[in-house]
Design a protein around this motif. Structure first.
Motif, PDB file in Angstrom:
ATOM      1  N   SER A  95      54.062  42.159  42.830  1.00 37.28           N
ATOM      2  CA  SER A  95      53.694  42.857  41.587  1.00 37.28           C
ATOM      3  C   SER A  95      54.913  43.277  40.773  1.00 37.28           C
ATOM      4  CB  SER A  95      52.857  44.097  41.921  1.00 37.28           C
ATOM      5  OG  SER A  95      53.659  45.091  42.536  1.00 37.28           O
ATOM      6  N   HIS A  98      55.393  42.616  36.956  1.00 38.31           N
ATOM      7  CA  HIS A  98      54.440  43.248  36.037  1.00 38.31           C
ATOM      8  C   HIS A  98      54.938  44.627  35.619  1.00 38.31           C
ATOM      9  CE1 HIS A  98      51.048  40.396  36.401  1.00 38.31           C
ATOM     10  NE2 HIS A  98      51.515  40.196  37.619  1.00 38.31           N
ATOM     11  N   THR A 234      46.095  41.042  39.596  1.00 36.81           N
ATOM     12  CA  THR A 234      46.403  40.158  40.727  1.00 36.81           C
ATOM     13  C   THR A 234      46.575  40.926  42.028  1.00 36.81           C
ATOM     14  OG1 THR A 234      47.417  38.537  39.265  1.00 36.81           O
ATOM     15  CG2 THR A 234      48.000  38.417  41.580  1.00 36.81           C
ATOM     16  N   LYS A 293      41.383  30.362  38.955  1.00 40.08           N
ATOM     17  CA  LYS A 293      41.204  31.622  39.679  1.00 40.08           C
ATOM     18  C   LYS A 293      39.780  31.726  40.226  1.00 40.08           C
ATOM     19  CE  LYS A 293      42.811  36.398  39.369  1.00 40.08           C
ATOM     20  NZ  LYS A 293      43.290  37.501  38.488  1.00 40.08           N
ATOM     21  N   ASP A 341      49.000  33.734  39.427  1.00 38.32           N
ATOM     22  CA  ASP A 341      49.554  34.835  38.632  1.00 38.32           C
ATOM     23  C   ASP A 341      50.865  34.412  37.971  1.00 38.32           C
ATOM     24  OD1 ASP A 341      49.687  37.692  37.790  1.00 38.32           O
ATOM     25  OD2 ASP A 341      51.429  37.724  39.106  1.00 38.32           O
ATOM     26  N   ASN A 344      49.930  32.228  35.098  1.00 38.87           N
ATOM     27  CA  ASN A 344      49.308  32.995  34.022  1.00 38.87           C
ATOM     28  C   ASN A 344      50.331  33.817  33.241  1.00 38.87           C
ATOM     29  OD1 ASN A 344      46.837  33.887  32.654  1.00 38.87           O
ATOM     30  ND2 ASN A 344      47.238  35.867  33.596  1.00 38.87           N
ATOM     31  N   ARG A 345      51.325  34.375  33.949  1.00 37.48           N
ATOM     32  CA  ARG A 345      52.338  35.175  33.265  1.00 37.48           C
ATOM     33  C   ARG A 345      53.220  34.321  32.359  1.00 37.48           C
ATOM     34  NH1 ARG A 345      55.820  36.764  36.471  1.00 37.48           N
ATOM     35  NH2 ARG A 345      54.917  36.469  38.550  1.00 37.48           N
ATOM     36  N   THR A 350      44.853  30.247  33.069  1.00 35.16           N
ATOM     37  CA  THR A 350      44.679  29.616  34.379  1.00 35.16           C
ATOM     38  C   THR A 350      43.629  28.504  34.303  1.00 35.16           C
ATOM     39  OG1 THR A 350      43.123  31.401  34.979  1.00 35.16           O
ATOM     40  CG2 THR A 350      45.404  31.613  35.751  1.00 35.16           C
TER      41      THR A 350
END
Length: 487
Positions: A95, A98, A234, A293, A341, A344-345, A350
């Motif tokens: 994480s 993020h 996520t 996803k 993730d 997607n970032r 996705t």
């Protein structure tokens, strides 16, 4: 301080510190999770792989109701403790890229949930088990509700209603068992010793099974899962799929099998049929998914269906397969959601049709993804193979035809997972992926660890199987003796 008390309380105390740590909270949470992993390592090294309950503590709590703070670890629960405290550091570390609003609260909720999960996996008192069960639900609800996607409120309410409804059924079952217990307490061993008739056990079976089936989830109690996995942040999806669903499987093994064996004998076949229907249904739905996803979410339902079937056949191969597959599934599924993730970032989608050609731009990500997918589809030499092989042997001993249908999870899974890989990683690059960059920093660290675990568990599963073997064997003998005594 007793090691098991330290194990349960340390994440909770760390959560109180983390909530006030502001921008440093992710580092505090990571350090806390690593300390918890060290405590777990100490427990594993001191653990004797036999059928006994070890590190046991029992303190009077609410004496008027016969409730004790009674916790311990045996060969079954130690696998889940190891899974929880091995995955939490990976989830926290993944994480790091993020930027969350109120990060102190976010990471504190993860640690609070960790404490609740550990309480579930170590409780030897039914009331304490229920407290842990509910305590683990509260933080994940807020994680999904506050940091989730655009449709998080509706989706999260559905998830909450499902899980609370299931919990109420379980609470009714616990209260009924307490009322039948001449010792007037909630002790697990006292519940094991109850002599209930087949009708009583049938009602208790359904009270517990509904709660556990919702949590895993098993068809037809699964409808909350794909939307929740998609809308949750996520880290929340990883907590739900990697660890929280194992609460339901653990509940089957720890509570349902030994407490109501006649209920299993009466209704277990139906539970196996539902589990196998879930395998086929989820696999077919996964074929149609346009969003990667949601595809992984349905894949998880299929894999959990096979684990559930393996538990209900009540033989050594089925239960041992369930134990190692819980570990394997937890590792693989957080690896898959991390990959998605990362994608997607970078490109803000996705959807499979909008991706492609990522392998040329990010070869390290492509290699890691392939290893994780190989583990997911049970390629020999990976962690998924050992678990699914044992599960299918166990189910085959119960019914060859059911094993054939259950085996479709491997065939279907290989097709839709490799198709997803091809659509995302291979082929010509799209406009979306033209400037894609490879993994770095914390992303690289987590993926390397996940890939290593996938390979090591596949090549040398003996230590894990050795931890649970004696406890599993004792459980099977306990259930068999109770069934034989009735006959």
């Amino acid at each position: 301080m007793e090691l098991i008390l330290l194990l349960i309380s340390f994440p909770l105390l760390s959560a109180l510190i983390t909530v006030f740590s502001g921008n440093s909270s992710k580092f505090v949470a990571l350090v806390s999770s690593l300390v918890s992993l060290l405590i777990t390592a100490a427990l594993v090294t001191k653990f004797t792989p036999d059928s006994s309950v070890q590190f046991e503590v029992s303190y009077p709590w609410i004496q008027q109701l016969g409730i004790d703070f009674h916790a311990g670890i045996d060969g079954i629960s130690i696998i889940l403790v190891l899974l929880t405290n091995a995955l939490i550091p990976l989830i926290v570390l993944s994480s790091f890229p993020h930027q969350y609003k109120h990060p102190g609260t976010f990471y504190a909720l993860i640690l609070f949930m960790q404490s609740g999960l550990l309480l579930v996996f170590t409780a030897m008192d039914a009331f304490l088990f229920y407290i842990g069960w509910e305590a683990a639900l509260i933080p994940i609800y807020f994680i999904c509700a506050v940091w989730g996607g655009k449709d998080r409120i509706r989706v999260n309410m559905k998830f909450f209603v499902y899980t609370i409804g299931g919990s109420l059924f379980m609470l009714l079952g616990i209260i009924y068992l307490f009322l039948q217990n001449p010792e007037s307490n909630f002790n697990l061993q006292a519940f094991y010793s109850l002599n209930l008739d087949v009708v009583q056990q049938g009602w208790v079976f359904w009270a517990f099974f509904i709660a556990f089936a919702i949590k895993m989830p098993v068809f037809p109690f699964h409808t909350w899962q794909p939307d929740t996995y998609t809308e949750a942040p996520t880290s929340g999806t990883m907590l739900l799929s990697g660890i929280m669903l194992k609460m339901g499987i653990y509940g089957l093994i720890r509570w349902l099998l030994p407490v109501v064996p006649l209920g299993i004998q009466e209704w277990g076949h139906l539970a196996i049929i539902l589990s196998v229907i879930g395998i086929v249904y989820a696999s077919i739905i996964a074929f149609t998914q346009k969003d990667s996803k949601r595809l992984v979410a349905y894949s998880s339902i299929a894999h959990v269906g096979l684990i559930s079937a393996g538990v209900f056949v009540i033989n050594t191969q089925g239960l041992q397969g369930a134990m190692i597959q819980m570990l394997s599934h937890g590792v693989n599924v957080i690896g898959l959601f991390l990959v998605l993730d990362i994608i997607n970032r970078r490109v803000n989608t996705t959807r499979i049709a909008e991706l492609g050609g990522i392998a040329a731009k990010a070869p390290h990500l492509a290699i890691a993804t392939l290893i994780i997918i190989m583990g997911t589809v049970a390629l020999p030499g990976t962690s998924g193979f050992i678990g699914e092989f044992l599960l299918l042997i166990g189910v085959y001993q119960y019914s060859a035809w059911i094993a054939v249908v259950a085996g479709l999870t491997i065939i279907f899974g290989a097709v839709y997972m490799l198709r997803m890989y091809q659509g995302i990683m291979l082929g010509p690059e799209s406009n979306t992926t033209s400037s894609f960059t490879d993994v770095q920093g914390s992303e690289r660290i987590v993926l390397v660890i996940v890939c290593l675990l996938t390979i090591v568990l596949g090549v040398y599963p003996k230590p894990v199987l050795g931890l649970s073997e004696a406890a599993v064997q004792q459980l099977i003998e306990q259930v068999s003796q109770k069934l034989t005594s009735v006959k």
